[in-house]
Scaffold this motif. Sequence first.
Motif, PDB file in Angstrom:
ATOM      1  N   VAL A 154      17.577  15.476  61.150  1.00 31.04           N
ATOM      2  CA  VAL A 154      17.538  15.605  59.693  1.00 31.04           C
ATOM      3  C   VAL A 154      17.195  14.262  59.058  1.00 31.04           C
ATOM      4  O   VAL A 154      16.360  14.176  58.147  1.00 31.04           O
ATOM      5  CB  VAL A 154      18.885  16.129  59.149  1.00 31.04           C
ATOM      6  CG1 VAL A 154      18.926  16.039  57.622  1.00 31.04           C
ATOM      7  CG2 VAL A 154      19.120  17.565  59.592  1.00 31.04           C
ATOM      8  N   LEU A 155      17.816  13.187  59.545  1.00 33.00           N
ATOM      9  CA  LEU A 155      17.547  11.854  59.003  1.00 33.00           C
ATOM     10  C   LEU A 155      16.077  11.484  59.165  1.00 33.00           C
ATOM     11  O   LEU A 155      15.468  10.895  58.258  1.00 33.00           O
ATOM     12  CB  LEU A 155      18.425  10.815  59.696  1.00 33.00           C
ATOM     13  CG  LEU A 155      19.934  10.893  59.425  1.00 33.00           C
ATOM     14  CD1 LEU A 155      20.666   9.828  60.231  1.00 33.00           C
ATOM     15  CD2 LEU A 155      20.226  10.729  57.943  1.00 33.00           C
ATOM     16  N   ALA A 156      15.495  11.819  60.300  1.00 36.06           N
ATOM     17  CA  ALA A 156      14.087  11.502  60.537  1.00 36.06           C
ATOM     18  C   ALA A 156      13.191  12.235  59.547  1.00 36.06           C
ATOM     19  O   ALA A 156      12.234  11.662  59.003  1.00 36.06           O
ATOM     20  CB  ALA A 156      13.706  11.866  61.971  1.00 36.06           C
ATOM     21  N   GLN A 157      13.502  13.504  59.281  1.00 38.78           N
ATOM     22  CA  GLN A 157      12.711  14.272  58.319  1.00 38.78           C
ATOM     23  C   GLN A 157      12.871  13.717  56.907  1.00 38.78           C
ATOM     24  O   GLN A 157      11.907  13.656  56.140  1.00 38.78           O
ATOM     25  CB  GLN A 157      13.122  15.743  58.363  1.00 38.78           C
ATOM     26  CG  GLN A 157      12.685  16.467  59.625  1.00 38.78           C
ATOM     27  CD  GLN A 157      13.148  17.912  59.651  1.00 38.78           C
ATOM     28  OE1 GLN A 157      14.278  18.207  60.026  1.00 38.78           O
ATOM     29  NE2 GLN A 157      12.285  18.816  59.242  1.00 38.78           N
ATOM     30  N   VAL A 158      14.089  13.316  56.575  1.00 37.38           N
ATOM     31  CA  VAL A 158      14.336  12.767  55.239  1.00 37.38           C
ATOM     32  C   VAL A 158      13.592  11.450  55.053  1.00 37.38           C
ATOM     33  O   VAL A 158      13.026  11.187  53.985  1.00 37.38           O
ATOM     34  CB  VAL A 158      15.846  12.583  55.000  1.00 37.38           C
ATOM     35  CG1 VAL A 158      16.097  11.808  53.710  1.00 37.38           C
ATOM     36  CG2 VAL A 158      16.543  13.938  54.938  1.00 37.38           C
ATOM     37  N   ARG A 159      13.580  10.617  56.083  1.00 41.72           N
ATOM     38  CA  ARG A 159      12.846   9.346  55.972  1.00 41.72           C
ATOM     39  C   ARG A 159      11.369   9.591  55.686  1.00 41.72           C
ATOM     40  O   ARG A 159      10.745   8.877  54.889  1.00 41.72           O
ATOM     41  CB  ARG A 159      13.014   8.527  57.254  1.00 41.72           C
ATOM     42  CG  ARG A 159      14.296   7.714  57.301  1.00 41.72           C
ATOM     43  CD  ARG A 159      14.257   6.692  58.423  1.00 41.72           C
ATOM     44  NE  ARG A 159      14.281   7.325  59.734  1.00 41.72           N
ATOM     45  CZ  ARG A 159      15.386   7.611  60.406  1.00 41.72           C
ATOM     46  NH1 ARG A 159      16.571   7.324  59.891  1.00 41.72           N
ATOM     47  NH2 ARG A 159      15.319   8.183  61.597  1.00 41.72           N
ATOM     48  N   THR A 160      10.801  10.607  56.315  1.00 40.75           N
ATOM     49  CA  THR A 160       9.392  10.936  56.083  1.00 40.75           C
ATOM     50  C   THR A 160       9.163  11.346  54.635  1.00 40.75           C
ATOM     51  O   THR A 160       8.200  10.909  53.990  1.00 40.75           O
ATOM     52  CB  THR A 160       8.951  12.071  57.028  1.00 40.75           C
ATOM     53  OG1 THR A 160       9.090  11.644  58.383  1.00 40.75           O
ATOM     54  CG2 THR A 160       7.503  12.457  56.766  1.00 40.75           C
ATOM     55  N   VAL A 161      10.056  12.180  54.110  1.00 39.71           N
ATOM     56  CA  VAL A 161       9.948  12.617  52.712  1.00 39.71           C
ATOM     57  C   VAL A 161      10.064  11.430  51.766  1.00 39.71           C
ATOM     58  O   VAL A 161       9.305  11.298  50.795  1.00 39.71           O
ATOM     59  CB  VAL A 161      11.044  13.657  52.390  1.00 39.71           C
ATOM     60  CG1 VAL A 161      11.070  13.968  50.893  1.00 39.71           C
ATOM     61  CG2 VAL A 161      10.817  14.929  53.179  1.00 39.71           C
ATOM     62  N   MET A 162      11.005  10.542  52.058  1.00 47.48           N
ATOM     63  CA  MET A 162      11.273   9.432  51.150  1.00 47.48           C
ATOM     64  C   MET A 162      10.132   8.427  51.086  1.00 47.48           C
ATOM     65  O   MET A 162       9.954   7.751  50.067  1.00 47.48           O
ATOM     66  CB  MET A 162      12.588   8.756  51.542  1.00 47.48           C
ATOM     67  CG  MET A 162      13.805   9.608  51.192  1.00 47.48           C
ATOM     68  SD  MET A 162      15.384   8.904  51.742  1.00 47.48           S
ATOM     69  CE  MET A 162      15.379   7.313  50.925  1.00 47.48           C
ATOM     70  N   GLU A 163       9.365   8.317  52.149  1.00 47.56           N
ATOM     71  CA  GLU A 163       8.219   7.408  52.114  1.00 47.56           C
ATOM     72  C   GLU A 163       7.278   7.778  50.976  1.00 47.56           C
ATOM     73  O   GLU A 163       6.724   6.919  50.298  1.00 47.56           O
ATOM     74  CB  GLU A 163       7.479   7.439  53.456  1.00 47.56           C
ATOM     75  CG  GLU A 163       8.176   6.677  54.567  1.00 47.56           C
ATOM     76  CD  GLU A 163       8.355   5.201  54.226  1.00 47.56           C
ATOM     77  OE1 GLU A 163       7.377   4.562  53.786  1.00 47.56           O
ATOM     78  OE2 GLU A 163       9.485   4.700  54.386  1.00 47.56           O
ATOM     79  N   LYS A 164       7.118   9.071  50.753  1.00 50.10           N
ATOM     80  CA  LYS A 164       6.222   9.546  49.697  1.00 50.10           C
ATOM     81  C   LYS A 164       6.763   9.229  48.317  1.00 50.10           C
ATOM     82  O   LYS A 164       5.995   8.933  47.388  1.00 50.10           O
ATOM     83  CB  LYS A 164       6.014  11.055  49.839  1.00 50.10           C
ATOM     84  CG  LYS A 164       5.142  11.663  48.754  1.00 50.10           C
ATOM     85  CD  LYS A 164       4.969  13.162  48.958  1.00 50.10           C
ATOM     86  CE  LYS A 164       4.072  13.764  47.879  1.00 50.10           C
ATOM     87  NZ  LYS A 164       3.897  15.232  48.059  1.00 50.10           N
ATOM     88  N   TYR A 165       8.095   9.276  48.179  1.00 50.23           N
ATOM     89  CA  TYR A 165       8.685   9.179  46.850  1.00 50.23           C
ATOM     90  C   TYR A 165       9.300   7.823  46.528  1.00 50.23           C
ATOM     91  O   TYR A 165      10.084   7.707  45.586  1.00 50.23           O
ATOM     92  CB  TYR A 165       9.726  10.284  46.676  1.00 50.23           C
ATOM     93  CG  TYR A 165       9.125  11.671  46.700  1.00 50.23           C
ATOM     94  CD1 TYR A 165       8.083  12.009  45.839  1.00 50.23           C
ATOM     95  CD2 TYR A 165       9.586  12.638  47.595  1.00 50.23           C
ATOM     96  CE1 TYR A 165       7.517  13.275  45.862  1.00 50.23           C
ATOM     97  CE2 TYR A 165       9.032  13.905  47.619  1.00 50.23           C
ATOM     98  CZ  TYR A 165       7.994  14.221  46.753  1.00 50.23           C
ATOM     99  OH  TYR A 165       7.432  15.479  46.774  1.00 50.23           O
ATOM    100  N   LYS A 166       8.953   6.801  47.292  1.00 46.38           N
ATOM    101  CA  LYS A 166       9.410   5.464  46.923  1.00 46.38           C
ATOM    102  C   LYS A 166       8.893   5.090  45.536  1.00 46.38           C
ATOM    103  O   LYS A 166       9.544   4.355  44.796  1.00 46.38           O
ATOM    104  CB  LYS A 166       8.956   4.444  47.971  1.00 46.38           C
ATOM    105  CG  LYS A 166       9.769   4.504  49.258  1.00 46.38           C
ATOM    106  CD  LYS A 166       9.357   3.409  50.230  1.00 46.38           C
ATOM    107  CE  LYS A 166      10.253   3.409  51.460  1.00 46.38           C
ATOM    108  NZ  LYS A 166       9.881   2.349  52.428  1.00 46.38           N
ATOM    109  N   ASP A 167       7.724   5.602  45.204  1.00 46.12           N
ATOM    110  CA  ASP A 167       7.194   5.481  43.846  1.00 46.12           C
ATOM    111  C   ASP A 167       7.698   6.688  43.056  1.00 46.12           C
ATOM    112  O   ASP A 167       7.281   7.824  43.308  1.00 46.12           O
ATOM    113  CB  ASP A 167       5.671   5.466  43.875  1.00 46.12           C
ATOM    114  CG  ASP A 167       5.054   5.309  42.486  1.00 46.12           C
ATOM    115  OD1 ASP A 167       5.792   5.417  41.476  1.00 46.12           O
ATOM    116  OD2 ASP A 167       3.833   5.103  42.406  1.00 46.12           O
TER     117      ASP A 167
END
Length: 264
Positions: A92-105
Motif C-alpha cells: 500500500v505504501l508503495a502505491q501511495v508513494r507513486t500517487v503522491m509523486e504526481k500531486y507534489k504540485d
Amino acid sequence: MICARLVTIAALAEALLLFTMGSRGMQVHPEGVADTVSSVTTADPFGNPCDPMAAMPGMSVMGESMAAMANHMCVTPARPPQPGDEEKARAVLAQVRTVMEKYKDYKKAIADGYIQANPTVDQPQFHFNNEANAKLADTQFDPSRPTSLLYFRTAHRRFTLEGVMFTARPSATEDELNQRIPLSIARWHKHTNFCAAPANQVKDYFGSSPRFGMFGSIHTREACAAAGGAFMPVVFTWMVHVFPYEDDLKNAFSMNDDVPHFHP
C-alpha cells in the motif's frame, strides 16, 4: 442541515475543524445508525469492536490534536500480526508513494478534482478532498485513489505533500478494514459522540474550554440533550492516514498529525 450522506468532502473537513455549522457544515452517513449510544463504549453503534481513545495508553504519541478529541473517537483494536500483514502494508505504501509523486504540485491535485478544505483557515495540515474517490471508498479500496491528500505547511512552503487519507463507510466491519490495511499495523478511527451546539451557542466551538463539538466536554446523549444540543453517535466515515515517506511502519500509519511526516 444534516444530509443523508457526504454532500461534499470539503464539508467533512470543515466540520471536523468545527469552523462552520451551516447547511454544508455537518454531513453524516445514517446507514441505520443506532440511536441509543449514550456514552463511550467498547462497541460502535454498528456493533463493531471499538477502543475508546480516552482509555488508550500512550495517547501522547497521537499529538495534541487527536488527544483533544479523546471522548469523541473510536479506534479499531490492534490485531495480532499475521503472516503477510507487513508485506501487504508495504505494498500500500508503495502505491501511495507513486500517487503522491504526481500531486507534489497541489495545482495538479486541484486539476484532478481535489478541493482544499477550509482555504481561509490557517492550519498546519491541509486536507485536499476528492468526493468521487470518497464515494468509491464506500464500497472498494483503491490505493491509487485516496479520499484526501494531506499537505503540511512549512516555513518555506505552504503546501508540502506528506501523506494521504483513506476512508471507508462507517458501517464497514473490522474484517473489511483489515482487508484494506492490516489492523496489526494501522488503526482506523471514526468520530463519535458529537454534540452539535444550539444555534445561539455556536461560538462555544471556539472557546478555550468548549462543551460542544469534536473537542467538547459533552460526549453523552443525556448531557447533550440537557444542554440543548443535537447528539450524533457517529459522524463521517472510518479514516486512516498514511505517510509513506516515513522510514518505519509505525510512523507511516501514525495518528499524530501535529508533526511533519516527511524528511526534507
